[in-house]
Design an enzyme around this catalytic site. Sequence first.
Site: not given
Length: 654
Positions: A348, A377, A395, A397, A399, A479, A525
């Site tokens: 992000c 991570r 991911q 992912d 945004h 969320k 997100h």
Amino acid sequence: MVAITLPDGSVRQFDGAVTGAEIAENISKSLAKKSLAVKVDGELRDLLGEITSDASVEIVTRDHDDALELIRHDAAHLLAQAVQELFPGTQVTIGPNIDDGFFYDFARDEPFSSDDLAAIEKRMSEIVDQDRPTRKEVWDRDEAIKHFKEIGEHYKAEIISDLPEGEDIKVYFHGEWHDLCRGPHLPSTKHIGKAFKLMKLAGAYWRGDHRNAMLQRIYGTAWTNEKDLKAYLTRLEEAEKRDHRKLGREMDLFHFQQEAQGSVFWHAKGYLVWRQLEAYIRRRLDADGYDEVKTPQLLDSKLWEVSGHWGKFRENMFVVPDEIPSTEDDGPVLTGEADLMALKPMNCPAHVQIFKQGIKSYRDLPIRMAEFGCCHRNEAHGALHGLMRVRQMTQDDAHIFCREDQITEETKRFLELFSRVYKDMGMTEIAYKLATRPEMRAGDDATWDRAEKALADALTAAGLEFEIAEGEGAFYGPKLEFHLTDAIGRTWQAGTFQLDYVLPERLDASYVDESGGRQRPVMLHRAVFGTFERFIGLLIEHYAGRLPLWLSPVQVVVTTITSAADDYAREVADQLRATGLRVDLDIRSEKINYKVREHSHAKVPVIAVVGAREAEEQKVSLRRLGSKDQKTMTLDAAKASLSEEALAPDMKRN
């Protein structure tokens, strides 16, 4: 008088304080015999506790929603009693409920064995038969500390010492055995029943701190009846057969090794599954108006400090000094004086940097920015679990940068995408939850009101039923949670959708509004799969390795009954490959049943068997995974049928 309102709305009057047991007896003798506990104005309490004022009361029996948690709580105490009776000198520490059961941690010099578990379980059954009565006592804090120290329960004394001074201490007795506990508990040990089983042994540090003593943890499961226990044990057996780590080895998909803790070595077949999923989701994102980007792996710590991740997430980041290591044998490899960088744990902040390039107008929004971003991570070694919990992950992912008035429409659009994708994946049982403002949060209540309403409106507009998860939202916004049920009834949380007002503020992202003023975008997100690693693990277990034809790394194996058909088998394999199918050829001189078993074990979905007759007639006999039947058809028909079936769901004709 005390007025007790029952669930049916009727009211019963009692002369003064009354217990749950007395209320149950007043209703009927049969109810009194079945009673386990009582709910007073929604609060679960012991059956024998006094109710001193008017209240709404519900009697809890074995078929009540709260019964299972009570039974498991008492089963943990039952385990502790049995252990201390069989192994005097053992100290008890903590014993909470967990998903599907309970555990208790013990301090003992000698290790428990699997034989000990059988003996403990037997003793637990004997204690149930003895029907030891439960009673609660409230002790002074200092007296409780003194008592537990005197009987050698130093861990219990430590727990009490950490409680505020002046706090009353609840101690529950089951017969003469007693333990520090908040309760509530069942009236006696017979109410636990015998639908329990001890499952396994493990080590656990006292209070989860590796600097503390190592304890011995015994896990158990408990249910309201034998039928449910048996169903659970059967489910565990099935889950073991579906374990993605086991199937990954058998199907030659991936492996792990010590030199790369928490990172996956993808074999050719496993990476082929990955590539199919990535191509599929990329087509879905392209069709839905996303722009794909690529951002750096390594970013200066200063960016993470501004974003807030350095302070809140640093312990889970891989930190790298920005210097060239020394090659001198005698000196240190690193000076320790360099600026710090970190491998990105999420995408992000980097996406905000792209958003900030150039001036953005309100007309440019929404901007949907996607990345198949590789993240790292720093998970503890003990927390790693196959593909489900890794250190290196990728991911799907994205945004979405939007105006506040676009939140509902963008959320609805994502929900439609999410539902479409999971339907394609064969997973349609999805529970939706809206996680609302936590106690610690950024922003004012008015902003949270608007954000929560926008997400709720989107769920409603999408025709989806949802639950409210009170207080479980993120620090920076509400969320959505997506809970999937797999083929054997297990629930998995997958994907993510989080609303964020904070990061655009921290990283100074803005757009120009209609009046020429500067406004912050709202950042959504979102991920559909979550991480490829975890999602592939989930698919393997959901399908027990029998992946749909379009995802299978090898879709067809062409194999022979006799060597006389070898040339025809080669021709069949070539023609099937020409249609785009992934085909292996097996013309070994092994018996056909042996070859079929071997390829079935490898979870190949279609085995095309050819012999002399098939060669002569230009046909193939198709055998599906899990079936003993064969279907014979012309080679042209097989090509047409299999090539259509092997298309990804989004590429098939409607």
